[in-house]
Design a protein around this motif. Structure first.
Motif, PDB file in Angstrom:
ATOM      1  N   ARG A 126       0.950  -1.220  -0.090  1.00 27.45           N
ATOM      2  CA  ARG A 126       0.095   0.062   0.032  1.00 27.45           C
ATOM      3  C   ARG A 126       0.911   1.329   0.108  1.00 27.45           C
ATOM      4  O   ARG A 126       0.280   2.337  -0.500  1.00 27.45           O
ATOM      5  CB  ARG A 126      -0.830   0.031   1.115  1.00 27.45           C
ATOM      6  N   MET A 127       2.030   1.196   0.453  1.00 25.53           N
ATOM      7  CA  MET A 127       2.894   2.362   0.490  1.00 25.53           C
ATOM      8  C   MET A 127       3.697   2.603  -0.834  1.00 25.53           C
ATOM      9  O   MET A 127       4.340   3.692  -0.846  1.00 25.53           O
ATOM     10  CB  MET A 127       3.992   2.214   1.771  1.00 25.53           C
ATOM     11  N   PHE A 128       3.891   1.515  -1.638  1.00 24.16           N
ATOM     12  CA  PHE A 128       4.295   1.679  -2.954  1.00 24.16           C
ATOM     13  C   PHE A 128       3.764   2.715  -3.753  1.00 24.16           C
ATOM     14  O   PHE A 128       2.793   2.813  -3.763  1.00 24.16           O
ATOM     15  CB  PHE A 128       4.607   0.307  -3.438  1.00 24.16           C
ATOM     16  N   PRO A 129       4.595   3.622  -4.396  1.00 24.16           N
ATOM     17  CA  PRO A 129       4.314   4.311  -5.332  1.00 24.16           C
ATOM     18  C   PRO A 129       3.246   3.678  -6.556  1.00 24.16           C
ATOM     19  O   PRO A 129       3.533   2.662  -7.030  1.00 24.16           O
ATOM     20  CB  PRO A 129       5.449   4.986  -6.078  1.00 24.16           C
ATOM     21  N   ASP A 130       2.389   4.475  -6.898  1.00 23.07           N
ATOM     22  CA  ASP A 130       1.192   4.223  -7.970  1.00 23.07           C
ATOM     23  C   ASP A 130       1.929   4.057  -9.079  1.00 23.07           C
ATOM     24  O   ASP A 130       3.200   4.532  -9.388  1.00 23.07           O
ATOM     25  CB  ASP A 130      -0.090   5.025  -7.807  1.00 23.07           C
ATOM     26  N   GLN A 131       1.435   3.572 -10.425  1.00 21.98           N
ATOM     27  CA  GLN A 131       1.886   3.381 -11.586  1.00 21.98           C
ATOM     28  C   GLN A 131       2.289   4.607 -12.173  1.00 21.98           C
ATOM     29  O   GLN A 131       3.440   4.712 -12.674  1.00 21.98           O
ATOM     30  CB  GLN A 131       0.827   2.931 -12.445  1.00 21.98           C
ATOM     31  N   GLU A 132       1.900   5.745 -12.064  1.00 23.46           N
ATOM     32  CA  GLU A 132       2.125   7.014 -12.531  1.00 23.46           C
ATOM     33  C   GLU A 132       3.664   7.499 -11.962  1.00 23.46           C
ATOM     34  O   GLU A 132       4.287   8.224 -12.634  1.00 23.46           O
ATOM     35  CB  GLU A 132       1.018   7.946 -12.669  1.00 23.46           C
ATOM     36  N   THR A 133       3.314   7.522 -10.639  1.00 22.34           N
ATOM     37  CA  THR A 133       4.471   8.154  -9.805  1.00 22.34           C
ATOM     38  C   THR A 133       5.730   7.306 -10.033  1.00 22.34           C
ATOM     39  O   THR A 133       6.764   7.723 -10.284  1.00 22.34           O
ATOM     40  CB  THR A 133       4.117   7.939  -8.314  1.00 22.34           C
ATOM     41  N   LEU A 134       5.584   5.828 -10.048  1.00 22.71           N
ATOM     42  CA  LEU A 134       6.800   5.026 -10.410  1.00 22.71           C
ATOM     43  C   LEU A 134       7.271   5.475 -11.766  1.00 22.71           C
ATOM     44  O   LEU A 134       8.543   5.620 -12.251  1.00 22.71           O
ATOM     45  CB  LEU A 134       6.567   3.449 -10.370  1.00 22.71           C
ATOM     46  N   LYS A 135       6.505   5.675 -12.728  1.00 18.35           N
ATOM     47  CA  LYS A 135       6.944   6.016 -14.259  1.00 18.35           C
ATOM     48  C   LYS A 135       7.777   7.409 -14.066  1.00 18.35           C
ATOM     49  O   LYS A 135       8.842   7.327 -14.981  1.00 18.35           O
ATOM     50  CB  LYS A 135       5.630   6.248 -15.051  1.00 18.35           C
ATOM     51  N   GLY A 136       7.279   8.462 -13.330  1.00 22.28           N
ATOM     52  CA  GLY A 136       7.809   9.680 -13.304  1.00 22.28           C
ATOM     53  C   GLY A 136       9.347   9.494 -12.715  1.00 22.28           C
ATOM     54  O   GLY A 136      10.221  10.007 -12.987  1.00 22.28           O
ATOM     55  N   MET A 140      11.331   6.769 -12.699  1.00 22.52           N
ATOM     56  CA  MET A 140      12.099   6.070 -13.727  1.00 22.52           C
ATOM     57  C   MET A 140      12.684   7.141 -14.572  1.00 22.52           C
ATOM     58  O   MET A 140      13.840   7.225 -15.095  1.00 22.52           O
ATOM     59  CB  MET A 140      11.356   5.034 -14.486  1.00 22.52           C
ATOM     60  N   GLU A 141      11.749   7.986 -15.171  1.00 15.55           N
ATOM     61  CA  GLU A 141      12.093   9.071 -15.903  1.00 15.55           C
ATOM     62  C   GLU A 141      13.280   9.993 -15.405  1.00 15.55           C
ATOM     63  O   GLU A 141      14.082  10.384 -15.824  1.00 15.55           O
ATOM     64  CB  GLU A 141      10.833   9.942 -16.528  1.00 15.55           C
ATOM     65  N   ASN A 142      13.188  10.369 -13.985  1.00 18.77           N
ATOM     66  CA  ASN A 142      13.759  11.156 -13.563  1.00 18.77           C
ATOM     67  C   ASN A 142      15.127  10.527 -13.321  1.00 18.77           C
ATOM     68  O   ASN A 142      16.390  11.084 -13.085  1.00 18.77           O
ATOM     69  CB  ASN A 142      13.376  11.334 -11.823  1.00 18.77           C
ATOM     70  N   ALA A 143      15.101   9.068 -13.266  1.00 14.94           N
ATOM     71  CA  ALA A 143      16.478   8.273 -13.043  1.00 14.94           C
ATOM     72  C   ALA A 143      17.268   8.343 -14.399  1.00 14.94           C
ATOM     73  O   ALA A 143      18.346   7.690 -14.534  1.00 14.94           O
ATOM     74  CB  ALA A 143      16.341   7.048 -12.490  1.00 14.94           C
ATOM     75  N   GLY A 144      16.688   8.776 -15.422  1.00 15.88           N
ATOM     76  CA  GLY A 144      17.225   9.055 -16.639  1.00 15.88           C
ATOM     77  C   GLY A 144      16.927   7.885 -17.808  1.00 15.88           C
ATOM     78  O   GLY A 144      17.289   7.713 -18.979  1.00 15.88           O
ATOM     79  N   LEU A 145      15.936   6.838 -17.316  1.00 11.49           N
ATOM     80  CA  LEU A 145      15.317   6.009 -18.288  1.00 11.49           C
ATOM     81  C   LEU A 145      14.507   6.629 -19.363  1.00 11.49           C
ATOM     82  O   LEU A 145      13.717   7.475 -19.111  1.00 11.49           O
ATOM     83  CB  LEU A 145      14.599   4.740 -17.565  1.00 11.49           C
ATOM     84  N   GLU A 146      14.322   6.052 -20.522  1.00  5.43           N
ATOM     85  CA  GLU A 146      13.610   6.811 -21.548  1.00  5.43           C
ATOM     86  C   GLU A 146      12.472   5.575 -21.940  1.00  5.43           C
ATOM     87  O   GLU A 146      12.717   4.671 -21.792  1.00  5.43           O
ATOM     88  CB  GLU A 146      14.461   7.210 -22.602  1.00  5.43           C
ATOM     89  N   VAL A 189       9.597   5.195 -21.066  1.00  5.40           N
ATOM     90  CA  VAL A 189       9.032   4.395 -19.951  1.00  5.40           C
ATOM     91  C   VAL A 189       7.431   4.219 -20.157  1.00  5.40           C
ATOM     92  O   VAL A 189       6.756   4.998 -20.609  1.00  5.40           O
ATOM     93  CB  VAL A 189       9.241   5.313 -18.708  1.00  5.40           C
ATOM     94  N   THR A 190       7.231   2.948 -19.854  1.00  6.61           N
ATOM     95  CA  THR A 190       5.781   2.482 -20.187  1.00  6.61           C
ATOM     96  C   THR A 190       5.221   1.664 -18.934  1.00  6.61           C
ATOM     97  O   THR A 190       6.399   1.041 -18.274  1.00  6.61           O
ATOM     98  CB  THR A 190       5.490   1.646 -21.390  1.00  6.61           C
ATOM     99  N   GLY A 240      11.681   0.613 -19.059  1.00  3.45           N
ATOM    100  CA  GLY A 240      12.304   1.691 -19.380  1.00  3.45           C
ATOM    101  C   GLY A 240      13.579   1.477 -20.070  1.00  3.45           C
ATOM    102  O   GLY A 240      14.274   0.389 -19.881  1.00  3.45           O
ATOM    103  N   TRP A 241      14.035   2.260 -20.973  1.00  2.00           N
ATOM    104  CA  TRP A 241      15.163   2.153 -21.859  1.00  2.00           C
ATOM    105  C   TRP A 241      16.372   3.057 -21.478  1.00  2.00           C
ATOM    106  O   TRP A 241      16.130   4.092 -21.108  1.00  2.00           O
ATOM    107  CB  TRP A 241      14.966   1.994 -23.228  1.00  2.00           C
ATOM    108  N   ARG A 242      17.619   2.455 -21.895  1.00  2.00           N
ATOM    109  CA  ARG A 242      18.838   3.358 -21.702  1.00  2.00           C
ATOM    110  C   ARG A 242      18.977   3.563 -23.295  1.00  2.00           C
ATOM    111  O   ARG A 242      19.565   2.532 -23.751  1.00  2.00           O
ATOM    112  CB  ARG A 242      19.831   2.861 -20.819  1.00  2.00           C
TER     113      ARG A 242
END
Length: 257
Positions: free
Chosen positions: A219-229, A231-237, A239-240, A254-256
């Motif tokens: 229940r404490m884990f980020p939701d789908q859109e939050t985790l997507k963001g 991953m993008e902040n980490a530099g992955l591209e 992302v789906t 996500g891809w490098r």
């Protein structure tokens, strides 16, 4: 006195993280999670079947299909535990794999299973913290983490490290419990998570508290859109994500580039 001590230990907000529904110091979480998995390691696979009513096996098959294993590709399986994803990768034609986990108890179960399945020559086993991966930059083709990211203290660091070790053109995939998107199922899902699972855990693994934590951590884990963001902040591209079983779980990719 106790109130003062608690206040001083959590004085800096960035030193606090979640352990289920509780707030704990970041320096304490890793050892607390380790105790959970030390306790449940021997019954982990049985409990996975009971927790998900066997559906986790279907989710993992879909996950491995997404990985598209090939003999010329190398896999790093973070929080690989008892080895399901690594073994699925090899069974479907994937190349050499690193089966890793921060928990020795879980990794020892994975090692025993690897011997039983005859996969030892194709697997390197390491005790690895996903926040500090002991591999060079741009060294693997695929990085996976399956039902492990929610237990990591600093998820952003794990995602950044995953990107670091990926070769250009490499892909990161995460399979994790997520946010249910079918409102009418939530009461049933909550009853299963918070009433049934701890009781089953107490009966099967003699440890209801650990399964209470596992339910809370979902229940404490980020939701789908939050985790997507994240991953993008980490530099992955590129992302789906795709929801599984109405969002009970989700696969993020996500891809490098």
């Amino acid at each position: 006195m106790n109130n003062n001590n608690n206040h001083s230990s959590f004085a800096e907000e960035d030193q606090v993280t979640d352990f289920g529904f509780r707030k704990v110091n970041q320096t304490e979480k890793s050892s607390m999670v380790r105790e959970v998995f030390d306790s449940v390691a021997s019954k982990y696979d049985v409990m996975n079947d009971l927790m998900s009513l066997g559906i986790h096996r279907v989710w993992k098959k879909i996950f491995i299909q997404e990985l598209a294993p090939r003999p010329n590709l190398t896999l790093l399986d973070l929080a690989g535990g008892t080895g399901d994803i690594t073994f699925g990768w090899l069974k479907n034609g994937g190349g050499p794999a690193y089966l890793t986990d921060v928990n020795y108890s879980m990794l020892s179960v994975g090692q025993s299973r690897a011997f039983d399945k005859g996969y030892v020559k194709n697997i390197n086993l390491f005790c690895v913290d996903g926040e500090k991966i002991c591999l060079p930059d741009r060294s693997v083709d695929r990085v996976t983490i399956s039902f492990g990211l929610r237990n990591c203290t600093n998820k952003d660091n794990v995602l950044a490290e995953a990107r670091r070790v990926l070769k250009p053109g490499g892909r990161f995939l995460c399979l994790e419990f997520s946010k249910l998107i079918i409102p009418m199922l939530r009461p049933l899902y909550d009853a299963w998570s918070f009433q049934a699972l701890p009781r089953i855990g107490q009966i099967i693994a003699k440890d209801g508290d650990s399964y209470q934590y596992l339910a809370e951590s979902i229940r404490m884990f980020p939701d789908q859109e939050t985790l997507k963001g994240m991953m993008e902040n980490a530099g992955l591209e590129r992302v789906t994500y795709q929801n599984l079983s109405g969002g009970i779980a989700a696969i993020h990719s996500g891809w490098r580039i």
